[in-house]
Design a protein around this motif. Sequence first.
Motif, mmCIF file in Angstrom:
data_model
loop_
_atom_site.group_PDB
_atom_site.id
_atom_site.type_symbol
_atom_site.label_atom_id
_atom_site.label_comp_id
_atom_site.label_asym_id
_atom_site.label_seq_id
_atom_site.Cartn_x
_atom_site.Cartn_y
_atom_site.Cartn_z
ATOM 1 N N VAL A 55 1.002 -1.274 -0.044
ATOM 2 C CA VAL A 55 0.009 -0.002 0.214
ATOM 3 C C VAL A 55 0.884 1.269 0.012
ATOM 4 N N ALA A 56 1.923 1.314 0.749
ATOM 5 C CA ALA A 56 2.871 2.172 0.783
ATOM 6 C C ALA A 56 3.579 2.748 -0.714
ATOM 7 N N TYR A 57 3.894 1.677 -1.282
ATOM 8 C CA TYR A 57 4.174 1.770 -2.808
ATOM 9 C C TYR A 57 3.153 2.555 -3.719
ATOM 10 N N VAL A 58 1.896 2.088 -3.751
ATOM 11 C CA VAL A 58 0.911 2.660 -4.329
ATOM 12 C C VAL A 58 0.543 4.131 -3.863
ATOM 13 N N LEU A 59 0.742 4.334 -2.537
ATOM 14 C CA LEU A 59 0.515 5.877 -2.031
ATOM 15 C C LEU A 59 1.549 6.701 -2.489
ATOM 16 N N ILE A 60 2.836 6.226 -2.799
ATOM 17 C CA ILE A 60 3.849 6.923 -3.277
ATOM 18 C C ILE A 60 3.584 7.348 -4.613
ATOM 19 N N ALA A 61 3.165 6.361 -5.528
ATOM 20 C CA ALA A 61 3.168 6.538 -6.709
ATOM 21 C C ALA A 61 1.932 7.356 -7.020
ATOM 22 N N VAL A 62 0.785 7.431 -6.305
ATOM 23 C CA VAL A 62 -0.179 8.377 -6.309
ATOM 24 C C VAL A 62 0.085 9.714 -5.578
#
Length: 87
Positions: A36-43
Motif C-alpha cells: 500500500v505504501a508503494y501505491v500511496l507513493i505512486a499516487v
Amino acid sequence: MTGSAAALLPLALSLVWLIAANVIAMFPSRDKHWRVAYVLIAVGVPILGWATWESGPVVGLLLLAAGASILRWPVVFFWRWLRRQAG
C-alpha cells in the motif's frame, strides 16, 4: 476554471490522500503495509507536484512533510540506503 479554484483541486486531492493513508494505516496488514505504501507513493508524488505547481513551494514542502510523516518507514529506509551508497 479560475486561478483560485484551480489551486483548490490539488489541495483537496492532497487532503483525500492524507485521509486515505491514515485510514489504511488503521487496519492490520501482513506485509506491514509495504504494498500500500508503494501505491500511496505512486499516487502521492504527482499530486504533490501538482499542488506545488499550483500553490507554491511552501505549500509543497508542507505537504511533503505531511506525507513523509505518514510514510515515515519508506523515508527512513531510503535515507539509510542513500547513506550506504555515499559511504
